[in-house]
Scaffold this motif. Structure first.
Motif, PDB file in Angstrom:
ATOM      1  N   ILE A   1      -7.151 -12.503   5.280  1.00 58.77           N
ATOM      2  CA  ILE A   1      -6.005 -13.400   5.148  1.00 58.77           C
ATOM      3  C   ILE A   1      -4.835 -12.887   5.981  1.00 58.77           C
ATOM      4  CG2 ILE A   1      -4.377 -14.420   3.516  1.00 58.77           C
ATOM      5  CD1 ILE A   1      -6.482 -14.014   1.338  1.00 58.77           C
ATOM      6  N   GLU A   2      -4.246 -13.762   6.759  1.00 61.63           N
ATOM      7  CA  GLU A   2      -3.046 -13.417   7.511  1.00 61.63           C
ATOM      8  C   GLU A   2      -1.836 -13.516   6.584  1.00 61.63           C
ATOM      9  OE1 GLU A   2      -2.540 -15.594  11.082  1.00 61.63           O
ATOM     10  OE2 GLU A   2      -4.624 -15.398  11.701  1.00 61.63           O
ATOM     11  N   THR A   3      -1.017 -12.459   6.594  1.00 59.48           N
ATOM     12  CA  THR A   3       0.153 -12.438   5.716  1.00 59.48           C
ATOM     13  C   THR A   3       1.455 -12.641   6.468  1.00 59.48           C
ATOM     14  OG1 THR A   3       0.458 -10.040   5.906  1.00 59.48           O
ATOM     15  CG2 THR A   3      -1.054 -10.837   4.193  1.00 59.48           C
ATOM     16  N   GLY A   4       1.427 -12.471   7.787  1.00 59.06           N
ATOM     17  CA  GLY A   4       2.658 -12.581   8.559  1.00 59.06           C
ATOM     18  C   GLY A   4       3.520 -11.347   8.472  1.00 59.06           C
ATOM     19  N   ALA A   5       3.026 -10.295   7.805  1.00 55.11           N
ATOM     20  CA  ALA A   5       3.776  -9.049   7.652  1.00 55.11           C
ATOM     21  C   ALA A   5       3.163  -7.984   8.543  1.00 55.11           C
ATOM     22  CB  ALA A   5       3.772  -8.591   6.197  1.00 55.11           C
ATOM     23  N   ASP A   6       3.953  -6.945   8.835  1.00 56.26           N
ATOM     24  CA  ASP A   6       3.499  -5.855   9.693  1.00 56.26           C
ATOM     25  C   ASP A   6       3.003  -4.663   8.898  1.00 56.26           C
ATOM     26  OD1 ASP A   6       4.173  -7.266  11.961  1.00 56.26           O
ATOM     27  OD2 ASP A   6       6.230  -6.505  11.963  1.00 56.26           O
ATOM     28  N   GLU A   7       2.836  -4.828   7.584  1.00 49.34           N
ATOM     29  CA  GLU A   7       2.434  -3.703   6.755  1.00 49.34           C
ATOM     30  C   GLU A   7       0.990  -3.317   7.036  1.00 49.34           C
ATOM     31  OE1 GLU A   7       3.139  -4.183   2.656  1.00 49.34           O
ATOM     32  OE2 GLU A   7       5.164  -4.998   2.906  1.00 49.34           O
ATOM     33  N   ASP A   8       0.710  -2.026   6.877  1.00 50.83           N
ATOM     34  CA  ASP A   8      -0.639  -1.515   7.080  1.00 50.83           C
ATOM     35  C   ASP A   8      -1.581  -2.073   6.019  1.00 50.83           C
ATOM     36  OD1 ASP A   8      -2.643   0.992   6.278  1.00 50.83           O
ATOM     37  OD2 ASP A   8      -2.393   0.659   8.432  1.00 50.83           O
ATOM     38  N   VAL A   9      -2.776  -2.473   6.454  1.00 49.12           N
ATOM     39  CA  VAL A   9      -3.731  -3.090   5.531  1.00 49.12           C
ATOM     40  C   VAL A   9      -4.077  -2.166   4.389  1.00 49.12           C
ATOM     41  CG1 VAL A   9      -6.071  -3.964   5.322  1.00 49.12           C
ATOM     42  CG2 VAL A   9      -4.693  -4.594   7.307  1.00 49.12           C
ATOM     43  N   ASP A  10      -4.378  -0.891   4.693  1.00 53.68           N
ATOM     44  CA  ASP A  10      -4.762   0.046   3.645  1.00 53.68           C
ATOM     45  C   ASP A  10      -3.629   0.246   2.648  1.00 53.68           C
ATOM     46  OD1 ASP A  10      -7.213   0.366   4.804  1.00 53.68           O
ATOM     47  OD2 ASP A  10      -6.638   2.122   5.979  1.00 53.68           O
ATOM     48  N   SER A  11      -2.398   0.303   3.160  1.00 53.66           N
ATOM     49  CA  SER A  11      -1.250   0.475   2.273  1.00 53.66           C
ATOM     50  C   SER A  11      -1.087  -0.718   1.362  1.00 53.66           C
ATOM     51  CB  SER A  11       0.023   0.681   3.108  1.00 53.66           C
ATOM     52  OG  SER A  11       1.159   0.743   2.277  1.00 53.66           O
ATOM     53  N   ALA A  12      -1.253  -1.919   1.904  1.00 58.58           N
ATOM     54  CA  ALA A  12      -1.104  -3.132   1.101  1.00 58.58           C
ATOM     55  C   ALA A  12      -2.183  -3.199   0.025  1.00 58.58           C
ATOM     56  CB  ALA A  12      -1.174  -4.372   2.002  1.00 58.58           C
ATOM     57  N   ASP A  13      -3.427  -2.868   0.391  1.00 60.06           N
ATOM     58  CA  ASP A  13      -4.500  -2.896  -0.589  1.00 60.06           C
ATOM     59  C   ASP A  13      -4.307  -1.835  -1.666  1.00 60.06           C
ATOM     60  OD1 ASP A  13      -5.680  -4.989   0.645  1.00 60.06           O
ATOM     61  OD2 ASP A  13      -7.175  -3.812   1.728  1.00 60.06           O
ATOM     62  N   SER A  14      -3.796  -0.671  -1.274  1.00 59.02           N
ATOM     63  CA  SER A  14      -3.545   0.383  -2.237  1.00 59.02           C
ATOM     64  C   SER A  14      -2.482  -0.041  -3.241  1.00 59.02           C
ATOM     65  CB  SER A  14      -3.116   1.665  -1.511  1.00 59.02           C
ATOM     66  OG  SER A  14      -2.799   2.685  -2.431  1.00 59.02           O
ATOM     67  N   ASP A  15      -1.406  -0.659  -2.742  1.00 58.84           N
ATOM     68  CA  ASP A  15      -0.364  -1.160  -3.631  1.00 58.84           C
ATOM     69  C   ASP A  15      -0.936  -2.222  -4.558  1.00 58.84           C
ATOM     70  OD1 ASP A  15       1.400   0.522  -2.438  1.00 58.84           O
ATOM     71  OD2 ASP A  15       2.272  -0.993  -1.108  1.00 58.84           O
ATOM     72  N   ALA A  16      -1.813  -3.076  -4.014  1.00 54.65           N
ATOM     73  CA  ALA A  16      -2.395  -4.146  -4.821  1.00 54.65           C
ATOM     74  C   ALA A  16      -3.241  -3.572  -5.948  1.00 54.65           C
ATOM     75  CB  ALA A  16      -3.247  -5.063  -3.937  1.00 54.65           C
TER      76      ALA A  16
END
Length: 233
Positions: A98-113
């Motif tokens: 999924i495209e989020t339009g954000a520049d955040e790192d994928v691994d970081s986003a998944d870890s937060d999730a």
């Protein structure tokens, strides 16, 4: 285009039925698949719900919690595939990026999730849809493909990527750069299949180039003719 996953709780029938679709903008329900678990990022799977696929979006609604649901537009799904590799995920599923339009790192986003109970679903970059009936995977994949074709990228983005409007001076300048270095653009060499490059044939591109050069020469000849007639050699 709405990027990213979003919470979705709008149901018909006093909040217990199917998702409310945007019928005013010609949104139609294409497929309903009960008994589908959803996995967001690296989080554990949620209890099974019902998957609704319209011609514009994918909606998952929980069968247990009527206030829980998610939706994502097909324009925001950059990749979808059937996953049967147990090393990638234990159960066969539909995998989607999924495209989020954000520049955040994928691994970081998944870890937060995975760690946060109050999840910001708009930052989720991966989604898995796990049907209880694995034999439905191919049908789901076909529906995804069909709906993806109904939602091509917006024209303005295509025009930006395939900008074929150049002045004659730009064309002449670029064609004389062979010894000095590579041109800033190449006639469809690196494009998928735009005008000027069809099945490996450069004839049309060269014709366009020759036509533009000829037009400039005719313009120069006309200017010289007017100067002679006006008495200016």
């Amino acid at each position: 285009m709405v990027l990213g996953l979003r919470n979705f709780t709008e149901r018909s029938g006093d909040g217990v039925g199917e998702p409310v679709l945007d019928t005013a903008n010609e949104e139609d329900l294409m497929h309903v698949q009960p008994g589908v678990a959803i996995v967001l990022g690296a989080r554990p799977p949620e209890s099974p719900g019902t998957l609704y696929i319209s011609n514009k979006q994918v909606v998952w609604l929980s069968d247990v919690d009527k206030e829980r649901g998610y939706a994502v537009d097909f324009l925001a799904i950059s990749l979808h595939a059937v996953s049967r590799d147990p090393e990638a995920y234990p159960s066969p599923c539909i995998y989607a990026q999924i495209e989020t339009g954000a520049d955040e790192d994928v691994d970081s986003a998944d870890s937060d999730a995975e760690c946060n109970e109050s999840l910001d679903v708009s930052q989720i970059t991966e989604m898995r849809l796990v049907p209880s009936d694995h034999s439905q995977l191919e049908a789901l994949f076909d529906i995804f493909c069909e709906c993806a074709e109904l939602n091509p990228e917006p024209d303005e983005e295509q025009e930006e990527e395939h900008n074929w409007i150049f002045s004659a001076d730009q064309l002449l300048d670029d064609t004389t750069m062979n010894e000095e270095g590579d041109s800033q653009w190449q006639l469809a060499e690196n494009l998928g299949n735009p005008i000027g490059y069809a099945n490996g044939n450069h004839d049309l591109a060269h014709s366009v180039l020759e036509l533009r050069i000829s037009d400039q020469r005719f313009d120069d000849a006309d200017e010289m003719e007017h100067e002679v007639q006006d008495g200016h050699p």
